[in-house]
Scaffold this active site. Structure first.
Site, PDB file in Angstrom:
ATOM      1  N   ASP A  68      21.539  58.419  22.418  1.00 52.15           N
ATOM      2  CA  ASP A  68      20.851  57.761  21.292  1.00 52.15           C
ATOM      3  C   ASP A  68      20.714  58.749  20.144  1.00 52.15           C
ATOM      4  OD1 ASP A  68      19.403  55.963  19.780  1.00 52.15           O
ATOM      5  OD2 ASP A  68      17.527  56.225  20.900  1.00 52.15           O
ATOM      6  N   LEU A  69      21.850  59.029  19.485  1.00 53.95           N
ATOM      7  CA  LEU A  69      21.836  60.030  18.405  1.00 53.95           C
ATOM      8  C   LEU A  69      21.761  59.382  17.028  1.00 53.95           C
ATOM      9  CD1 LEU A  69      24.379  62.688  19.754  1.00 53.95           C
ATOM     10  CD2 LEU A  69      21.904  62.514  20.110  1.00 53.95           C
ATOM     11  N   ASP A  73      26.436  59.100   8.643  1.00 55.23           N
ATOM     12  CA  ASP A  73      27.002  60.110   7.738  1.00 55.23           C
ATOM     13  C   ASP A  73      28.227  59.482   7.085  1.00 55.23           C
ATOM     14  OD1 ASP A  73      27.861  62.629   6.568  1.00 55.23           O
ATOM     15  OD2 ASP A  73      26.732  63.653   8.136  1.00 55.23           O
ATOM     16  N   ILE A  74      29.040  60.268   6.415  1.00 52.24           N
ATOM     17  CA  ILE A  74      30.259  59.687   5.840  1.00 52.24           C
ATOM     18  C   ILE A  74      31.215  59.322   6.986  1.00 52.24           C
ATOM     19  CG2 ILE A  74      30.034  60.885   3.628  1.00 52.24           C
ATOM     20  CD1 ILE A  74      32.232  62.841   4.660  1.00 52.24           C
ATOM     21  N   PRO A  75      32.127  58.365   6.747  1.00 50.25           N
ATOM     22  CA  PRO A  75      32.988  57.903   7.846  1.00 50.25           C
ATOM     23  C   PRO A  75      33.744  59.014   8.574  1.00 50.25           C
ATOM     24  CG  PRO A  75      33.142  56.377   5.999  1.00 50.25           C
ATOM     25  CD  PRO A  75      32.306  57.528   5.524  1.00 50.25           C
ATOM     26  N   ARG A 182       6.224  47.522  25.760  1.00 50.28           N
ATOM     27  CA  ARG A 182       4.930  47.950  26.292  1.00 50.28           C
ATOM     28  C   ARG A 182       4.384  46.872  27.226  1.00 50.28           C
ATOM     29  NH1 ARG A 182       6.677  51.745  24.189  1.00 50.28           N
ATOM     30  NH2 ARG A 182       5.705  53.305  22.869  1.00 50.28           N
ATOM     31  N   GLN A 191       5.036  52.840  17.756  1.00 48.34           N
ATOM     32  CA  GLN A 191       5.869  51.643  17.633  1.00 48.34           C
ATOM     33  C   GLN A 191       5.076  50.543  16.916  1.00 48.34           C
ATOM     34  OE1 GLN A 191       8.905  51.693  18.232  1.00 48.34           O
ATOM     35  NE2 GLN A 191       9.458  52.749  20.115  1.00 48.34           N
ATOM     36  N   GLY A 211      10.288  53.868  27.623  1.00 51.72           N
ATOM     37  CA  GLY A 211       9.918  55.263  27.446  1.00 51.72           C
ATOM     38  C   GLY A 211       8.532  55.520  27.976  1.00 51.72           C
TER      39      GLY A 211
END
Ligand code: C5P
Length: 232
Positions: A68-69, A73-75, A182, A191, A211
């Site tokens: 999960d980054l 950014d640009i292609p 939750r 959240q 989580g």
């Protein structure tokens, strides 16, 4: 319900968010909760701390890995990063849909290229539509971002439980991945657009991200058992 009663079909739909800052703590959590979760989610914190080796460690422990980054950014940059990440053996990778279809498409292609070179199946690209911590996103934005995901041939979208129905209406074949979950009576933390895990499942979510509802519980296995019981 005990761990042995958790069906493998359900386990593969439950992603455990390993939001910790070292590999040892991540492995401890992952091993403790393996009976309930089939997918381990590695986010910015853990990947910044432990990098690609933590991905391999979780794969070796039998998890599907969800990276999960939230790339944006640009292609060219997203394509090249996705080529590297596509060779790690992860099952899912997130990118930000706000970056637009050209960026998402570069990510999808990069993942395929990286996986091909490594002789692995291509990871599924997931477009993050609206952060579940964002209570102020304008209502039209979901459709725009889901459409961008479709145009880019992403496998799925990340959205709030309340957005699953609209996302499925626009793109019935996209996977819907839902964080911000939750169980009743547990704190929402940062959240804003929360739902119970059972409500998300009933809304049609394909993959539930869990989580702090489990990882911050005093008795984590008990919290995981209760979670699974609420879904059966
Ligand atoms: O602890 P909690 O259940 O709130 O964790 C949710 C996880 O899902 C976090 O790792 C967060 O980065 C991630 N996430 C999210 N909202 C999104 C996409 C991912 O909360 N839209």
């Amino acid at each position: 319900m005990t761990t042995t009663e958790t069906t493998s079909a359900l386990r593969s739909r439950l992603a455990l968010a390993l939001d910790v800052d070292d590999a040892v703590a991540a492995q401890r959590l992952a091993r403790e909760l393996k009976g309930w979760f089939g997918v381990a989610k590695v986010g910015l914190e853990l990947f910044s701390a432990a990098g690609p080796p933590v991905v391999q460690m979780l794969i070796d422990d039998g998890y599907q890995v969800f990276l999960d980054l939230k790339l944006a950014d640009i292609p060219t940059t997203v394509r090249k990063a996705s080529q590297v990440l596509g060779a790690l053996g992860v099952s899912y990778l997130t990118m930000h849909a706000f970056a637009g279809p050209a960026v998402l498409r570069a990510g999808v292609e990069g993942l395929t290229e990286g996986a091909e070179r490594a002789g692995l199946p291509a990871p599924m690209a997931l477009a993050v539509t609206v952060l579940t911590s964002d209570a102020d996103a304008p209502p039209h934005i979901l459709a725009k971002r889901v459409t961008a995901a479709v145009e880019a041939r992403c496998a799925g979208v990340v959205c709030a439980a309340a957005d699953v129905a609209e996302a499925k209406e626009i793109a019935p074949r996209l996977l819907t991945v839902v964080p911000g979950l939750r169980p009743p009576g547990t704190p929402a933390h940062d959240q804003a657009r929360v739902a119970t895990p059972s409500a998300a499942l009933a809304a049609g979510a394909d993959l539930l991200v869990i989580g702090r509802a489990v990882t911050a519980a005093v008795d984590r296995p008990a919290a995981a058992s209760e979670l699974v019981a609420s879904l059966s």
